[in-house]
Scaffold this motif. Structure first.
Motif, short mmCIF file in Angstrom:
data_model
loop_
_atom_site.label_atom_id
_atom_site.label_comp_id
_atom_site.label_asym_id
_atom_site.label_seq_id
_atom_site.Cartn_x
_atom_site.Cartn_y
_atom_site.Cartn_z
N ALA A 175 -39.92 15.43 0.08
CA ALA A 175 -38.66 14.81 -0.36
C ALA A 175 -37.76 14.52 0.84
CB ALA A 175 -37.96 15.73 -1.36
N LEU A 176 -37.72 15.44 1.80
CA LEU A 176 -36.89 15.22 3.00
C LEU A 176 -37.44 14.07 3.84
CD1 LEU A 176 -36.29 18.97 3.88
CD2 LEU A 176 -34.49 17.31 3.30
N ILE A 177 -38.76 13.99 3.93
CA ILE A 177 -39.38 12.89 4.68
C ILE A 177 -38.99 11.55 4.06
CG2 ILE A 177 -41.60 11.79 5.21
CD1 ILE A 177 -42.73 14.78 5.31
N GLU A 178 -39.10 11.49 2.74
CA GLU A 178 -38.75 10.24 2.02
C GLU A 178 -37.28 9.89 2.24
OE1 GLU A 178 -40.82 8.43 0.12
OE2 GLU A 178 -42.54 9.74 -0.28
N ARG A 179 -36.44 10.91 2.35
CA ARG A 179 -35.00 10.68 2.47
C ARG A 179 -34.59 10.31 3.89
NH1 ARG A 179 -33.72 14.35 -1.05
NH2 ARG A 179 -33.05 16.14 0.15
N TRP A 180 -35.25 10.90 4.90
CA TRP A 180 -34.70 10.80 6.25
C TRP A 180 -35.62 10.19 7.31
CZ3 TRP A 180 -29.69 11.29 6.65
CH2 TRP A 180 -28.99 12.15 5.79
N HIS A 181 -36.91 10.30 7.16
CA HIS A 181 -37.82 9.91 8.25
C HIS A 181 -37.71 8.40 8.51
CE1 HIS A 181 -41.09 10.12 11.03
NE2 HIS A 181 -41.89 9.36 10.31
N GLY A 182 -37.32 8.06 9.73
CA GLY A 182 -37.22 6.64 10.08
C GLY A 182 -35.88 6.02 9.74
N VAL A 183 -34.94 6.81 9.21
CA VAL A 183 -33.60 6.29 8.94
C VAL A 183 -32.84 6.20 10.27
CG1 VAL A 183 -31.38 6.76 7.81
CG2 VAL A 183 -33.54 7.23 6.60
N ASP A 184 -32.44 4.99 10.63
CA ASP A 184 -31.78 4.74 11.92
C ASP A 184 -32.58 5.44 13.03
OD1 ASP A 184 -29.94 3.52 13.58
OD2 ASP A 184 -28.41 5.06 13.33
N ARG A 185 -32.00 6.41 13.71
CA ARG A 185 -32.69 7.02 14.85
C ARG A 185 -33.26 8.40 14.52
NH1 ARG A 185 -29.07 7.04 19.93
NH2 ARG A 185 -30.94 6.48 21.08
N LEU A 186 -33.44 8.70 13.27
CA LEU A 186 -33.90 10.03 12.86
C LEU A 186 -35.40 10.04 12.59
CD1 LEU A 186 -31.00 10.72 10.34
CD2 LEU A 186 -31.08 11.28 12.79
N ALA A 187 -36.03 11.15 12.90
CA ALA A 187 -37.45 11.31 12.55
C ALA A 187 -37.66 12.74 12.05
CB ALA A 187 -38.33 11.02 13.76
N TYR A 188 -38.68 12.88 11.25
CA TYR A 188 -38.94 14.19 10.62
C TYR A 188 -40.07 14.93 11.33
CZ TYR A 188 -39.15 17.77 7.06
OH TYR A 188 -39.09 18.98 6.43
N ALA A 189 -39.86 16.24 11.48
CA ALA A 189 -40.91 17.12 12.01
C ALA A 189 -41.32 18.11 10.94
CB ALA A 189 -40.41 17.86 13.25
N VAL A 190 -42.59 18.11 10.58
CA VAL A 190 -43.15 19.15 9.72
C VAL A 190 -43.08 20.45 10.52
CG1 VAL A 190 -45.23 19.89 8.50
CG2 VAL A 190 -44.62 17.46 8.57
N THR A 191 -42.49 21.51 9.93
CA THR A 191 -42.06 22.65 10.75
C THR A 191 -42.49 24.01 10.18
OG1 THR A 191 -40.12 21.28 11.37
CG2 THR A 191 -40.01 23.62 11.92
N PRO A 192 -43.78 24.31 10.18
CA PRO A 192 -44.16 25.69 9.85
C PRO A 192 -43.64 26.61 10.98
CG PRO A 192 -46.07 24.44 10.62
CD PRO A 192 -44.93 23.47 10.54
N ARG A 193 -43.00 27.73 10.61
CA ARG A 193 -42.31 28.52 11.66
C ARG A 193 -43.28 28.96 12.75
NH1 ARG A 193 -37.46 31.15 10.80
NH2 ARG A 193 -36.75 31.43 12.91
N PHE A 194 -44.33 29.69 12.37
CA PHE A 194 -45.45 30.05 13.25
C PHE A 194 -46.53 30.70 12.39
CE2 PHE A 194 -44.16 34.52 15.19
CZ PHE A 194 -43.54 34.91 14.00
#
Ligand code: GUN
Ligand code: ZN
Length: 432
Positions: free
Chosen positions: A185-204
Motif C-alpha cells: 500500500a505504501l509503494i502504491e502511495r509513494w514510490h515514484g511520487v516526485d523525488r521519492l522512492a520506496y525501500a523494502v525494509t526488513p530490519r535484519f
C-alpha cells in the motif's frame, strides 16, 4: 518564464567515478560559478568565463569565502532514533532491546511521527544532507509522515516501513502477510511520487522469518525500481544469532540471497564481519554496502574494511546510522571513517572521502544520473560550506598549502557549524 539564479564562490564537484586503484576525477574553481535554471544545473565553471553563460538580469548570490559542493548523500539512517541518539553502555542486541524498541513504539501515534519527521528532515538539511536512505518503523504511519514532509520540501528521499515478525516486542511486530500488504500500500502511495522512492525494509535477519524475507523478495520482483534496505553482519553476537536461527544458510548474506533480496538497488548497512564468499556474492550481484563508522565505533561493532570493498569492486556509500551513529554530520562521519581506516593501517584520502559522501553516495543509490555532481541537467541539490566556521579551523587553514589539506581539515575538524546553506532543487531550505 524560466527561473534562473547564479552563485559565485569556490566550487568543487566530482565528475566521474574512480577507476580501480585511482581517485575520482574532480573539478575545482577557487572562484567559480554555478548557474541554476528551474531547479537544475545549467552551467558550472570558473567565474571569469561565467559572463558569457549567465543571461542579463540573472540574480547573482555571492558566497565569496565559501565552497559550493553537491549535497551530501546519507545512505543509512533511522529517523525514529533521533530521540535516543547517544544512549549509554550497550552493544547492538541489548541496545536494540533497551533503547531502540521502546522509542520506536511511540510511532504508533501519527502526530508523533509528523513532529519527529519534520525535525529530522530539518536536521538533515542543517547538516548539508539533501538525500538519504531512511529506516522508518513498523508502523505505516511513520512512512507516510516522513514522505509527506520530504514531498513538501521536494527532497530526493528513499524510505520504507520496517518489516519485523519475530524477536521484538509484540507491538512492533507485523506478519509476513500484513508486512507485505502494508508495504504494498505504501509503494502504491509513494514510490515514484516526485523525488521519492520506496525501500523494502526488513530490519535484519534475526527479526524476520524466512517467510517474511521471501515476501520482501516478492515485492522487489513485483515493482520495478524498488530498493531493498537492511542490516548485514554488524556485530559478532548478531552473527552467532543468525547462524542459530538459520542453521542451513552458508553465511549471513546467504539468508538474504535465498529470499531474492540481492541486487543493484539493495543496500546493506555495515558488512563488517564478512567472509570471502560474502564479498564475492555482493560483487557478483552488484549489491551495495553502507559504511557507518561513527555507529560502528559507538556500538563497538568493529572496523569496516574499505580496502576489501575496493578490491572486491563493491559500491560503498557513507551512512551516519543515527541513532547508533553519533552525528547527523557527514563531515563528522568522514572524520570517523578516516580513524577507522587508520586502525587498519590505511589512510582515507580526503578526495575519496568527499567523493563517497557526494557522487559516490549517489552512485551507491543508483542516483548518479540525477544528483551528486554539477553536470548540466542534474538536479540542483547543493551545500554551501564555510571552512572557517570555528576559530580552530580558521587558524588551522592558514597553514594549509593545497586543496587536499583543506579538505582533510574540513573532514577532521568540521561539523554542522560548517554548513552555511543548503539548497534543494535550487531552493534555499537552510540558511545559517
Ligand atoms: N540492526 C538491526 N536493527 C538495527 C538498528 O536499528 N541499528 C543498527 N545500528 N543496527 C541494527
Ligand atoms: Zn542502522
Amino acid at each position: 518564464m524560466h527561473q534562473r539564479q547564479a552563485y559565485r564562490g569556490g566550487v568543487l564537484h566530482f565528475t566521474g567515478h574512480p577507476e580501480q586503484g585511482s581517485e575520482a576525477p574532480y573539478e575545482y574553481w577557487p572562484d567559480g560559478a554555478l548557474l541554476i535554471c528551474d531547479g537544475k544545473v545549467e552551467w558550472v565553471g570558473p567565474w571569469h568565463a561565467a559572463a558569457e553563460q549567465i543571461p542579463d538580469a540573472t540574480p547573482i548570490k555571492e558566497y565569496p569565502h565559501h565552497l559550493l559542493i553537491p549535497g551530501f548523500v546519507d545512505t543509512h539512517i533511522h529517523y525514529p532514533q533521533t530521540q535516543m541518539i547517544a544512549a549509554y553502555g550497550e552493544q547492538l542486541l541489548d541496545w536494540l532491546q533497551r533503547y531502540t524498541f521502546p522509542v520506536e513504539m511511540q510511532f504508533a501515534d501519527p502526530d508523533h511521527c509528523a513532529s519527529v519527521a519534520r525535525w529530522f528532515l530539518d536536521e538533515l538539511l542543517r547538516n548539508g544532507t539533501t538525500t538519504a536512505l531512511v529506516f522508518c518503523t513498523v508502523h505505516p504511519g511513520s512512512v507516510d509522515a516522513l514522505f509527506q514532509e520530504a514531498w513538501e520540501r521536494r527532497m530526493r528521499l528513499i524510505a520504507g516501513k520496517v518489516m519485523m515478525d519475530r524477536n521484538a516486542p509484540e507491538p512492533l511486530l507485523d506478519t509476513p502477510e500484513t508486512g507485505y500488504a502494508e508495504s504494498q500500500a505504501l509503494i502504491e502511495r509513494w514510490h515514484g511520487v516526485d523525488r521519492l522512492a520506496y525501500a523494502v525494509t526488513p530490519r535484519f535477519a534475526p527479526t524476520s522469518s524466512l517467510e517474511q524475507l521471501a515476501m520482501a523478495g516478492k515485492l522487489l520482483k513485483q515493482y520495478p525500481g524498488l530498493y531493498l534496505h537492511t542490516h548485514l553482519s554488524e556485530n559478532k553476537d548478531e552473527l552467532a544469532w543468525v547462524h542459530e536461527l538459520y542453521p542451513d544458510a552458508e553465511n549471513y548474506l546467504a539468508v538474504y540471497d535465498q529470499a531474492g533480496l540481492l541486487g543493484s538497488r539493495s543496500v546493506f548497512a555495515h558488512g563488517i564481519h564478512l567472509c570471502d564468499e560474502e564479498w564475492q556474492c555482493l560483487a557478483a550481484t552488484d549489491s551495495v554496502l553502507a559504511h557507518c563508522p561513527s555507529s560502528n565505533l559507538f556500538l563497538g561493532s568493529g572496523l569496516f574494511n574499505l580496502e576489501q570493498a575496493r578490491s572486491a569492486g563493491v559500491r560503498v556509500g557513507m551512512g551516519t546510522d543515527v541513532g547508533a551513529g553519533t552525528s547527523f554530520s557527514m563531515l563528522r562521519t568522514l572524520g570517523d571513517a578516516y580513524k577507522v581506516q587508520q586502525l587498519q593501517g590505511e589512510s582515507l584520502n580526503p578526495f575519496r572521502a568527499l567523493y563517497m559522501a557526494t557522487l559516490g553516495g549517489a552512485k551507491a543509490l543508483s542516483l548518479d544520473h540525477l544528483i551528486g555532481t554539477f553536470k548540466p541537467g542534474y538536479e540542483a541539490d547543493f551545500t554551501v560550506l564555510d571552512l572557517e566556521s570555528t576559530p580552530l579551523m580558521q587558524q588551522r587553514l592558514t597553514y594549509c598549502n593545497d586543496l587536499a589539506e583543506r579538505l582533510f581539515v574540513l573532514q577532521t575538524l568540521g561539523d554542522d557549524r560548517c554548513i552555511e546553506a543548503t539548497y534543494v532543487l535550487g531552493q534555499c531550505l537552510f540558511q545559517k
